[in-house]
Scaffold this motif. Structure first.
Motif, PDB file in Angstrom:
ATOM      1  N   LYS A 127      47.233  34.435  47.167  1.00 45.78           N
ATOM      2  CA  LYS A 127      48.036  33.575  46.284  1.00 45.78           C
ATOM      3  C   LYS A 127      48.125  34.156  44.876  1.00 45.78           C
ATOM      4  O   LYS A 127      49.111  33.960  44.174  1.00 45.78           O
ATOM      5  N   ALA A 128      47.090  34.863  44.461  1.00 47.14           N
ATOM      6  CA  ALA A 128      47.080  35.481  43.133  1.00 47.14           C
ATOM      7  C   ALA A 128      47.872  36.781  43.099  1.00 47.14           C
ATOM      8  O   ALA A 128      48.057  37.377  42.039  1.00 47.14           O
ATOM      9  N   GLY A 129      48.339  37.224  44.275  1.00 47.43           N
ATOM     10  CA  GLY A 129      49.142  38.445  44.348  1.00 47.43           C
ATOM     11  C   GLY A 129      48.339  39.722  44.215  1.00 47.43           C
ATOM     12  O   GLY A 129      48.881  40.768  43.868  1.00 47.43           O
ATOM     13  N   LEU A 130      47.071  39.636  44.512  1.00 52.81           N
ATOM     14  CA  LEU A 130      46.203  40.823  44.414  1.00 52.81           C
ATOM     15  C   LEU A 130      46.091  41.452  45.802  1.00 52.81           C
ATOM     16  O   LEU A 130      45.413  40.935  46.678  1.00 52.81           O
ATOM     17  N   ARG A 131      46.759  42.562  45.977  1.00 61.60           N
ATOM     18  CA  ARG A 131      46.858  43.166  47.310  1.00 61.60           C
ATOM     19  C   ARG A 131      45.702  44.092  47.660  1.00 61.60           C
ATOM     20  O   ARG A 131      45.460  44.349  48.824  1.00 61.60           O
ATOM     21  N   THR A 132      45.021  44.612  46.656  1.00 67.49           N
ATOM     22  CA  THR A 132      43.968  45.591  46.927  1.00 67.49           C
ATOM     23  C   THR A 132      42.650  45.173  46.295  1.00 67.49           C
ATOM     24  O   THR A 132      42.620  44.358  45.366  1.00 67.49           O
ATOM     25  N   ALA A 137      39.202  43.998  41.502  1.00 59.74           N
ATOM     26  CA  ALA A 137      38.139  44.532  40.651  1.00 59.74           C
ATOM     27  C   ALA A 137      38.591  44.630  39.193  1.00 59.74           C
ATOM     28  O   ALA A 137      37.862  44.218  38.283  1.00 59.74           O
ATOM     29  N   LYS A 138      39.789  45.148  38.979  1.00 58.20           N
ATOM     30  CA  LYS A 138      40.276  45.311  37.604  1.00 58.20           C
ATOM     31  C   LYS A 138      40.465  43.964  36.925  1.00 58.20           C
ATOM     32  O   LYS A 138      40.059  43.779  35.779  1.00 58.20           O
ATOM     33  N   ARG A 139      41.059  43.011  37.631  1.00 58.34           N
ATOM     34  CA  ARG A 139      41.322  41.715  37.005  1.00 58.34           C
ATOM     35  C   ARG A 139      40.029  40.927  36.786  1.00 58.34           C
ATOM     36  O   ARG A 139      39.902  40.186  35.816  1.00 58.34           O
ATOM     37  N   ALA A 140      39.060  41.103  37.674  1.00 55.83           N
ATOM     38  CA  ALA A 140      37.807  40.347  37.569  1.00 55.83           C
ATOM     39  C   ALA A 140      36.763  41.058  36.715  1.00 55.83           C
ATOM     40  O   ALA A 140      35.737  40.473  36.372  1.00 55.83           O
ATOM     41  N   GLY A 141      36.993  42.333  36.414  1.00 57.14           N
ATOM     42  CA  GLY A 141      36.007  43.078  35.637  1.00 57.14           C
ATOM     43  C   GLY A 141      34.794  43.466  36.474  1.00 57.14           C
ATOM     44  O   GLY A 141      33.661  43.483  35.979  1.00 57.14           O
ATOM     45  N   SER A 145      33.683  48.860  44.448  1.00 57.48           N
ATOM     46  CA  SER A 145      32.698  48.932  45.533  1.00 57.48           C
ATOM     47  C   SER A 145      31.996  47.588  45.733  1.00 57.48           C
ATOM     48  O   SER A 145      31.688  47.208  46.861  1.00 57.48           O
ATOM     49  N   TYR A 146      31.793  46.847  44.648  1.00 54.11           N
ATOM     50  CA  TYR A 146      31.164  45.533  44.766  1.00 54.11           C
ATOM     51  C   TYR A 146      32.124  44.532  45.402  1.00 54.11           C
ATOM     52  O   TYR A 146      31.732  43.709  46.211  1.00 54.11           O
ATOM     53  N   VAL A 147      33.400  44.625  45.036  1.00 54.62           N
ATOM     54  CA  VAL A 147      34.410  43.774  45.666  1.00 54.62           C
ATOM     55  C   VAL A 147      34.426  44.054  47.171  1.00 54.62           C
ATOM     56  O   VAL A 147      34.512  43.129  47.984  1.00 54.62           O
ATOM     57  N   ALA A 148      34.313  45.318  47.552  1.00 54.13           N
ATOM     58  CA  ALA A 148      34.291  45.686  48.980  1.00 54.13           C
ATOM     59  C   ALA A 148      33.095  45.043  49.687  1.00 54.13           C
ATOM     60  O   ALA A 148      33.218  44.550  50.815  1.00 54.13           O
ATOM     61  N   ALA A 168      40.025  35.580  37.819  1.00 56.57           N
ATOM     62  CA  ALA A 168      40.994  36.563  38.300  1.00 56.57           C
ATOM     63  C   ALA A 168      42.039  35.923  39.207  1.00 56.57           C
ATOM     64  O   ALA A 168      43.201  36.332  39.224  1.00 56.57           O
ATOM     65  N   PHE A 169      41.646  34.913  39.964  1.00 56.16           N
ATOM     66  CA  PHE A 169      42.556  34.224  40.887  1.00 56.16           C
ATOM     67  C   PHE A 169      43.262  33.042  40.216  1.00 56.16           C
ATOM     68  O   PHE A 169      44.056  32.354  40.842  1.00 56.16           O
TER      69      PHE A 169
END
Length: 178
Positions: A127-132, A137-141, A145-148, A168-169
């Motif tokens: 819904k936030a349009g974050l595809r990767t 990671a960039k939007r959340a700071g 690798s941690y997002v993974a 971020a969302f």
């Protein structure tokens, strides 16, 4: 009285040190071998750890943590090999689940909570349009690798990370957890 005993007595207290005679004996042995120059780098690191643990004990206010520090002091000072587990965490959990119904129920609830979080996470991410992962990671700071790790379900994020993800969302933290 040896220097290590003095440090231990000052930080742990006379009574505590008296209640742990094995610790006192080990501190004496360590001090005597250090005076005879029978030490390598590992022994120097062990002595440093003992002093740091004594200082940490003196600063600690939580009784449970103080008990943990005392146990660690005894283990480090004894310098005996630790018996390592022969089973994996998964095997241990399976054994506990089969023997303890309360553990089994708690584990099932936790697993369900993680599955629900994963569903909400991916839904809110879309819904936030974050595809990767990189975009999240960039939007959340956070590190990609941690997002993974979070997305793989290996780790459930702590509150601070949940707050970053929610921001971020563009949602509230409760939206990630409800």
């Amino acid at each position: 009285m040896t220097v290590l005993e003095i440090i231990a007595e000052q930080r742990l207290g006379t009574k505590n040190l008296a209640e742990h005679p094995r610790l006192r004996a080990a501190l004496q042995r360590i001090e005597h071998s250090a005076r005879r120059n029978i030490q390598g780098e590992a022994e120097k690191a062990r002595i440093t750890s003992l002093v740091e643990l004594c200082i940490a004990y003196g600063r600690e206010t939580d009784a449970d943590e103080k008990a943990n520090i005392l146990r660690t002091l005894e283990e480090v000072s004894a310098n005996e090999p630790l018996e390592l587990p022969t089973e994996t965490i998964e095997q241990r959990e399976e054994k506990l689940s089969s023997k303890d119904s309360a553990f089994s129920k708690a584990k099932d609830r936790l697993d369900q909570r993680h599955r629900e979080f994963q569903k909400k996470y991916f839904s809110l991410r879309a819904k936030a349009g974050l595809r990767t992962q990189d975009a999240v990671a960039k939007r959340a700071g956070l590190r990609r690798s941690y997002v993974a790790v979070i997305e793989a379900g290996v780790h459930f994020p702590q509150q601070k990370t949940l707050q970053k993800l929610a921001k971020a969302f563009h949602v509230d933290v409760s939206d990630l957890l409800d």
